[in-house]
Design an enzyme around this catalytic site. Sequence first.
Site, mmCIF file in Angstrom:
data_model
loop_
_atom_site.group_PDB
_atom_site.id
_atom_site.type_symbol
_atom_site.label_atom_id
_atom_site.label_comp_id
_atom_site.label_asym_id
_atom_site.label_seq_id
_atom_site.Cartn_x
_atom_site.Cartn_y
_atom_site.Cartn_z
ATOM 1 N N PHE A 78 0.825 -1.221 0.000
ATOM 2 C CA PHE A 78 0.000 0.000 0.000
ATOM 3 C C PHE A 78 0.857 1.268 0.000
ATOM 4 O O PHE A 78 0.375 2.322 -0.399
ATOM 5 C CB PHE A 78 -0.874 0.060 1.257
ATOM 6 C CG PHE A 78 -1.888 -1.040 1.363
ATOM 7 C CD1 PHE A 78 -3.134 -0.908 0.785
ATOM 8 C CD2 PHE A 78 -1.596 -2.211 2.040
ATOM 9 C CE1 PHE A 78 -4.072 -1.924 0.876
ATOM 10 C CE2 PHE A 78 -2.523 -3.230 2.139
ATOM 11 C CZ PHE A 78 -3.763 -3.090 1.559
ATOM 12 N N ALA A 79 2.094 1.157 0.538
ATOM 13 C CA ALA A 79 2.899 2.367 0.734
ATOM 14 C C ALA A 79 3.083 3.106 -0.588
ATOM 15 O O ALA A 79 3.564 2.518 -1.558
ATOM 16 C CB ALA A 79 4.266 1.983 1.302
ATOM 17 N N TYR A 146 0.687 10.699 -10.898
ATOM 18 C CA TYR A 146 0.335 9.657 -9.921
ATOM 19 C C TYR A 146 -0.147 8.392 -10.647
ATOM 20 O O TYR A 146 0.362 7.289 -10.419
ATOM 21 C CB TYR A 146 -0.758 10.204 -8.976
ATOM 22 C CG TYR A 146 -1.438 9.142 -8.161
ATOM 23 C CD1 TYR A 146 -0.722 8.423 -7.208
ATOM 24 C CD2 TYR A 146 -2.790 8.851 -8.344
ATOM 25 C CE1 TYR A 146 -1.340 7.437 -6.455
ATOM 26 C CE2 TYR A 146 -3.414 7.874 -7.602
ATOM 27 C CZ TYR A 146 -2.685 7.165 -6.661
ATOM 28 O OH TYR A 146 -3.308 6.188 -5.933
ATOM 29 N N LYS A 150 1.640 4.515 -11.024
ATOM 30 C CA LYS A 150 0.949 3.268 -10.619
ATOM 31 C C LYS A 150 0.850 2.312 -11.827
ATOM 32 O O LYS A 150 0.972 1.098 -11.664
ATOM 33 C CB LYS A 150 -0.445 3.594 -10.073
ATOM 34 C CG LYS A 150 -0.423 4.251 -8.707
ATOM 35 C CD LYS A 150 -0.167 3.208 -7.609
ATOM 36 C CE LYS A 150 -0.205 3.818 -6.223
ATOM 37 N NZ LYS A 150 -0.176 2.814 -5.156
ATOM 38 N N LEU A 193 -13.011 14.643 -1.250
ATOM 39 C CA LEU A 193 -14.306 15.310 -1.078
ATOM 40 C C LEU A 193 -14.956 15.027 0.280
ATOM 41 O O LEU A 193 -15.307 15.959 0.999
ATOM 42 C CB LEU A 193 -15.240 14.904 -2.231
ATOM 43 C CG LEU A 193 -16.646 15.506 -2.153
ATOM 44 C CD1 LEU A 193 -16.594 17.027 -2.295
ATOM 45 C CD2 LEU A 193 -17.543 14.909 -3.240
ATOM 46 N N ARG A 224 -18.562 10.234 -9.171
ATOM 47 C CA ARG A 224 -17.532 9.268 -8.778
ATOM 48 C C ARG A 224 -18.200 8.026 -8.181
ATOM 49 O O ARG A 224 -19.340 8.066 -7.735
ATOM 50 C CB ARG A 224 -16.585 9.879 -7.728
ATOM 51 C CG ARG A 224 -15.741 11.024 -8.253
ATOM 52 C CD ARG A 224 -14.678 10.538 -9.222
ATOM 53 N NE ARG A 224 -13.836 11.631 -9.712
ATOM 54 C CZ ARG A 224 -14.119 12.384 -10.782
ATOM 55 N NH1 ARG A 224 -15.230 12.186 -11.482
ATOM 56 N NH2 ARG A 224 -13.291 13.329 -11.167
ATOM 57 N N ALA A 285 -8.363 21.204 -12.340
ATOM 58 C CA ALA A 285 -7.716 20.721 -13.570
ATOM 59 C C ALA A 285 -7.558 19.209 -13.544
ATOM 60 O O ALA A 285 -7.189 18.630 -12.513
ATOM 61 C CB ALA A 285 -6.347 21.378 -13.707
HETATM 62 N N1 UFG Z 1 -14.297 17.831 -5.173
HETATM 63 C C1 UFG Z 1 -14.967 19.005 -4.965
HETATM 64 N N2 UFG Z 1 -14.559 19.790 -3.926
HETATM 65 C C2 UFG Z 1 -13.521 19.463 -3.100
HETATM 66 C C3 UFG Z 1 -12.847 18.224 -3.338
HETATM 67 C C4 UFG Z 1 -13.256 17.435 -4.380
HETATM 68 O O1 UFG Z 1 -15.902 19.364 -5.679
HETATM 69 O O2 UFG Z 1 -13.203 20.238 -2.202
HETATM 70 C C5 UFG Z 1 -14.747 16.963 -6.279
HETATM 71 C C6 UFG Z 1 -13.651 16.636 -7.278
HETATM 72 O O3 UFG Z 1 -13.542 17.649 -8.229
HETATM 73 C C7 UFG Z 1 -14.134 15.312 -7.828
HETATM 74 C C8 UFG Z 1 -14.859 14.669 -6.640
HETATM 75 O O4 UFG Z 1 -15.136 15.735 -5.736
HETATM 76 O O5 UFG Z 1 -15.057 15.516 -8.849
HETATM 77 C C9 UFG Z 1 -14.029 13.636 -5.922
HETATM 78 O O6 UFG Z 1 -12.762 14.205 -5.630
HETATM 79 P P1 UFG Z 1 -11.667 13.483 -4.711
HETATM 80 O O7 UFG Z 1 -10.518 14.418 -4.621
HETATM 81 O O8 UFG Z 1 -12.317 13.050 -3.443
HETATM 82 O O9 UFG Z 1 -11.293 12.180 -5.503
HETATM 83 P P2 UFG Z 1 -10.794 12.015 -7.026
HETATM 84 O O10 UFG Z 1 -11.929 11.419 -7.792
HETATM 85 O O11 UFG Z 1 -10.219 13.251 -7.572
HETATM 86 O O12 UFG Z 1 -9.575 11.013 -6.842
HETATM 87 C C10 UFG Z 1 -9.699 9.729 -6.261
HETATM 88 C C11 UFG Z 1 -8.411 9.365 -5.570
HETATM 89 C C12 UFG Z 1 -7.298 9.270 -6.569
HETATM 90 C C13 UFG Z 1 -7.672 8.323 -7.657
HETATM 91 C C14 UFG Z 1 -8.983 8.703 -8.265
HETATM 92 C C15 UFG Z 1 -9.375 7.666 -9.259
HETATM 93 O O13 UFG Z 1 -8.087 10.335 -4.608
HETATM 94 O O14 UFG Z 1 -6.147 8.783 -5.920
HETATM 95 O O15 UFG Z 1 -9.979 8.794 -7.237
HETATM 96 O O16 UFG Z 1 -10.723 7.575 -9.405
HETATM 97 F F1 UFG Z 1 -6.734 8.348 -8.617
#
Ligand code: UFG
Length: 328
Positions: A78-79, A146, A150, A193, A224, A285
């Site tokens: 996992f690290a 990232y 992976k 989020l 998501r 972005a």
């Molecule tokens: N979001 C917001 N406001 C915030 C934070 C997030 O609107 O303050 C939105 C993001 O734009 C996105 C959704 O919430 O649409 C989920 O965002 P997260 O940052 O929680 O998760 P991500 O989907 O960006 O990323 C996650 C993991 C990554 C992985 C990815 C693959 O953190 O490591 O899923 O699906 F690569």
Amino acid sequence: MTDTQTQPLKLVVTGGAGYVGSVCAARLVEAGHDVTVLDDLSTGHADAVHPGARFIEGDAAETAETLLAEGFDGVLHFAAKSLVGESMQDPAKYWQGNVVTSLRLLDAMRTHGTPRLVFSSTAATYGEPESSPIPESAPTRPTNTYGATKLAIDHAITSYALAHGLAAVSLRYFNVAGAYGDLGERHATETHLIPLVLQTATGQREHISIFGEDYPTEDGTAIRDYIHVADLADAHLLALRHAAEGEHKIYNLGSGTGFSVRQVIEACRQATGHPIPAVVSPRRAGDPAVLVAASDRAREELGWKPERTDLIGIVTDAWNFTQARASK
Ligand code: UFG
């Protein structure tokens, strides 16, 4: 190899003091396995290591080289560095921290004859999807460093499995969420989020920013696939049993259901009873509009079935964890 169906296994869990790693280590100990957690505590927490596990503070590559000489049945790796934004600013940290470390770990496993590996991969290996839901056969075109690191590790694992007989499984996580008792998400730099929305409910933030309301989705916010961390951990236990010598199997892990940012905020309002003010801001972005897993392969081949798919239930577990931490 030891008979994985019945025998307790002697396992190393790298990153077992982190969010997903700690929950997985706990479930492995509860299932009767002999677990050694290896974590450098760069982002993990010593108190997240299950008391039934042995804990070694150290680097996943360097320490593994000596540790694996003791003889283990497998490694759950996992690290990793896992912040998408940071990976674009500081790619060396990701190529070194993820790829170089994993290559050294793979070599240590080969040297000491460690037979099986379960690796934390990610939906970020796919990049912007052509269609949804995303199967494992989808093109892998990561849009950030990232995801690229992976994916590179996944390729290395395939080579090692073919050439050296490693029994390997990569699990591609979609959006991991929720908590398992007192084990949950607590990152020094929080970007995810659900924890950010819950920080709004505890008063640590004034509002949650919605990153973009102009996506081609029903309510305009990004969708998501949120998977409960305990369901995710269960898939690792199944993967250990299904790993086969000389094969590298890859599985997507998601619930198969997408929720929009607005739906997540609403679920958090219901779970917390807090109004949670939300402010629309520009898109972040690199965020795709929709990321939902097709996880039929994990269901069919591993017999995996996520049990905790109710969004309010997922955020309630995260909320209970957040409140318990706040009172500590
Ligand atoms: N979001 C917001 N406001 C915030 C934070 C997030 O609107 O303050 C939105 C993001 O734009 C996105 C959704 O919430 O649409 C989920 O965002 P997260 O940052 O929680 O998760 P991500 O989907 O960006 O990323 C996650 C993991 C990554 C992985 C990815 C693959 O953190 O490591 O899923 O699906 F690569």
